[in-house]
Design a protein around this motif. Structure first.
Motif, PDB file in Angstrom:
ATOM      1  N   ASN A 197      26.735 -38.391   5.835  1.00  0.00           N
ATOM      2  CA  ASN A 197      27.121 -37.008   6.172  1.00  0.00           C
ATOM      3  C   ASN A 197      27.087 -36.115   4.941  1.00  0.00           C
ATOM      4  O   ASN A 197      26.621 -34.969   4.988  1.00  0.00           O
ATOM      5  N   ILE A 198      27.589 -36.648   3.809  1.00  0.00           N
ATOM      6  CA  ILE A 198      27.599 -35.866   2.562  1.00  0.00           C
ATOM      7  C   ILE A 198      26.177 -35.557   2.116  1.00  0.00           C
ATOM      8  O   ILE A 198      25.854 -34.417   1.746  1.00  0.00           O
ATOM      9  N   LEU A 199      25.283 -36.579   2.156  1.00  0.00           N
ATOM     10  CA  LEU A 199      23.896 -36.366   1.749  1.00  0.00           C
ATOM     11  C   LEU A 199      23.203 -35.367   2.673  1.00  0.00           C
ATOM     12  O   LEU A 199      22.478 -34.477   2.216  1.00  0.00           O
ATOM     13  N   GLU A 200      23.442 -35.492   3.961  1.00  0.00           N
ATOM     14  CA  GLU A 200      22.825 -34.585   4.918  1.00  0.00           C
ATOM     15  C   GLU A 200      23.283 -33.144   4.679  1.00  0.00           C
ATOM     16  O   GLU A 200      22.467 -32.209   4.675  1.00  0.00           O
ATOM     17  N   ASP A 201      24.568 -32.953   4.456  1.00  0.00           N
ATOM     18  CA  ASP A 201      25.082 -31.605   4.180  1.00  0.00           C
ATOM     19  C   ASP A 201      24.497 -31.052   2.883  1.00  0.00           C
ATOM     20  O   ASP A 201      24.175 -29.859   2.788  1.00  0.00           O
ATOM     21  N   HIS A 202      24.377 -31.924   1.883  1.00  0.00           N
ATOM     22  CA  HIS A 202      23.814 -31.511   0.596  1.00  0.00           C
ATOM     23  C   HIS A 202      22.356 -31.067   0.756  1.00  0.00           C
ATOM     24  O   HIS A 202      21.939 -30.038   0.200  1.00  0.00           O
ATOM     25  N   ILE A 203      21.573 -31.826   1.525  1.00  0.00           N
ATOM     26  CA  ILE A 203      20.165 -31.484   1.737  1.00  0.00           C
ATOM     27  C   ILE A 203      20.039 -30.161   2.475  1.00  0.00           C
ATOM     28  O   ILE A 203      19.211 -29.304   2.135  1.00  0.00           O
ATOM     29  N   ARG A 204      20.882 -29.964   3.487  1.00  0.00           N
ATOM     30  CA  ARG A 204      20.838 -28.699   4.228  1.00  0.00           C
ATOM     31  C   ARG A 204      21.229 -27.513   3.341  1.00  0.00           C
ATOM     32  O   ARG A 204      20.663 -26.423   3.457  1.00  0.00           O
ATOM     33  N   PHE A 205      22.191 -27.748   2.450  1.00  0.00           N
ATOM     34  CA  PHE A 205      22.599 -26.687   1.517  1.00  0.00           C
ATOM     35  C   PHE A 205      21.454 -26.338   0.575  1.00  0.00           C
ATOM     36  O   PHE A 205      21.179 -25.157   0.312  1.00  0.00           O
ATOM     37  N   LEU A 206      20.760 -27.367   0.054  1.00  0.00           N
ATOM     38  CA  LEU A 206      19.641 -27.118  -0.848  1.00  0.00           C
ATOM     39  C   LEU A 206      18.496 -26.402  -0.133  1.00  0.00           C
ATOM     40  O   LEU A 206      17.856 -25.506  -0.690  1.00  0.00           O
ATOM     41  N   TYR A 207      18.241 -26.798   1.101  1.00  0.00           N
ATOM     42  CA  TYR A 207      17.142 -26.184   1.850  1.00  0.00           C
ATOM     43  C   TYR A 207      17.414 -24.703   2.123  1.00  0.00           C
ATOM     44  O   TYR A 207      16.485 -23.900   2.204  1.00  0.00           O
TER      45      TYR A 207
ATOM     46  N   VAL B 280       9.730 -32.773   0.439  1.00  0.00           N
ATOM     47  CA  VAL B 280       9.660 -31.470   1.101  1.00  0.00           C
ATOM     48  C   VAL B 280       9.713 -31.634   2.618  1.00  0.00           C
ATOM     49  O   VAL B 280      10.442 -30.921   3.313  1.00  0.00           O
ATOM     50  N   LYS B 281       8.952 -32.600   3.136  1.00  0.00           N
ATOM     51  CA  LYS B 281       8.989 -32.844   4.587  1.00  0.00           C
ATOM     52  C   LYS B 281      10.371 -33.337   5.006  1.00  0.00           C
ATOM     53  O   LYS B 281      10.873 -32.979   6.076  1.00  0.00           O
ATOM     54  N   GLY B 282      10.997 -34.163   4.152  1.00  0.00           N
ATOM     55  CA  GLY B 282      12.344 -34.642   4.457  1.00  0.00           C
ATOM     56  C   GLY B 282      13.348 -33.503   4.548  1.00  0.00           C
ATOM     57  O   GLY B 282      14.237 -33.512   5.410  1.00  0.00           O
ATOM     58  N   PHE B 283      13.200 -32.513   3.671  1.00  0.00           N
ATOM     59  CA  PHE B 283      14.067 -31.331   3.746  1.00  0.00           C
ATOM     60  C   PHE B 283      13.987 -30.678   5.125  1.00  0.00           C
ATOM     61  O   PHE B 283      15.007 -30.358   5.743  1.00  0.00           O
ATOM     62  N   ARG B 284      12.750 -30.487   5.614  1.00  0.00           N
ATOM     63  CA  ARG B 284      12.577 -29.805   6.899  1.00  0.00           C
ATOM     64  C   ARG B 284      13.080 -30.646   8.061  1.00  0.00           C
ATOM     65  O   ARG B 284      13.743 -30.142   8.974  1.00  0.00           O
ATOM     66  N   VAL B 285      12.772 -31.941   8.034  1.00  0.00           N
ATOM     67  CA  VAL B 285      13.170 -32.827   9.137  1.00  0.00           C
ATOM     68  C   VAL B 285      14.685 -32.957   9.213  1.00  0.00           C
ATOM     69  O   VAL B 285      15.288 -32.855  10.295  1.00  0.00           O
ATOM     70  N   ILE B 286      15.324 -33.164   8.064  1.00  0.00           N
ATOM     71  CA  ILE B 286      16.773 -33.364   8.040  1.00  0.00           C
ATOM     72  C   ILE B 286      17.501 -32.073   8.403  1.00  0.00           C
ATOM     73  O   ILE B 286      18.478 -32.083   9.158  1.00  0.00           O
ATOM     74  N   THR B 287      17.022 -30.947   7.863  1.00  0.00           N
ATOM     75  CA  THR B 287      17.673 -29.671   8.171  1.00  0.00           C
ATOM     76  C   THR B 287      17.572 -29.340   9.654  1.00  0.00           C
ATOM     77  O   THR B 287      18.530 -28.851  10.266  1.00  0.00           O
ATOM     78  N   ALA B 288      16.410 -29.629  10.258  1.00  0.00           N
ATOM     79  CA  ALA B 288      16.227 -29.355  11.686  1.00  0.00           C
ATOM     80  C   ALA B 288      16.870 -30.416  12.562  1.00  0.00           C
ATOM     81  O   ALA B 288      17.032 -30.207  13.767  1.00  0.00           O
TER      82      ALA B 288
END
Length: 201
Positions: free
Chosen positions: A45-55, A110-118
């Protein structure tokens, strides 16, 4: 020689910059990849939130990253414009690693950013709505935890690749220094021989 040193700085500077960025990601990636608690959901959850924040960061951030990538490539082009044997060996191998790092960055991170954020995570229907293309078979897709692990592992792979670039650049610097010392020693001995010959005359 000074121009070549500046080109090497153009390669080493962005490489160290990206290693610093990846080091800042390590507290998030480490718990996902290498810790083994009974429940790692909190870490995911922490990693996912961090990735969404960065994106969601301002466009300036991605532009600075792209500028750093371009600076490193420009440094390699300058160094390989008139290559010698050392350039072909060390800089050629460094450029291969650098391009491998760019490939990992574009295809996984970069693709991981989009997939995880969406929040797609292998959902082909949702991916189509988001404009993503997922190559998955029916019933065979990467779930949320595996996607986050792949993202964290990609950061680690990229860090190792960049360390390889620095090692090769350091090796080239050491080889140049050793060659310069050897040439200076040969010149000193040659001058001594010429001086001794003049004294005999």
């Amino acid at each position: 020689m000074s121009g070549n040193n500046f080109a090497q700085f153009m390669v080493v500077g962005p490489t160290c910059f990206f290693l610093g960025v990846l080091f800042a990601q390590l507290p998030y990636d480490y718990n996902v990849l290498w810790t083994m608690p009974e429940d790692r959901t909190a870490y995911f959850n922490i990693l996912e939130d961090h990735i969404r924040f960065l994106y969601a960061s301002p466009p300036l951030i991605s532009r600075v990253l792209n500028l750093a990538i371009g600076t490193g490539l420009l440094g390699f082009l300058i160094k390989l414009f008139r290559p010698n044997q050392a350039n072909m060996l060390f800089d050629g191998a460094s450029l291969v690693l650098y391009m491998a790092g760019i490939t990992v960055y574009l295809t996984n991170i970069v693709k991981g950013f989009r997939v995880i954020t969406a929040g797609i995570y292998g959902d082909a229907a949702k991916a189509a709505l988001e404009g993503e293309v997922l190559e998955v078979d029916e019933g065979d897709f990467i779930g949320r935890e595996d996607t986050l692990r792949v993202f964290a592992a990609s950061n680690t792979i990229l860090a190792l690749v960049l360390v390889g670039v620095l090692v090769l650049q350091a090796g080239m610097w050491y080889a140049k220094r050793a060659e310069e010392k050897e040439m200076a020693e040969f010149k000193r001995k040659d001058d001594e021989k010429k001086g001794a010959g003049k004294k005999k005359q």
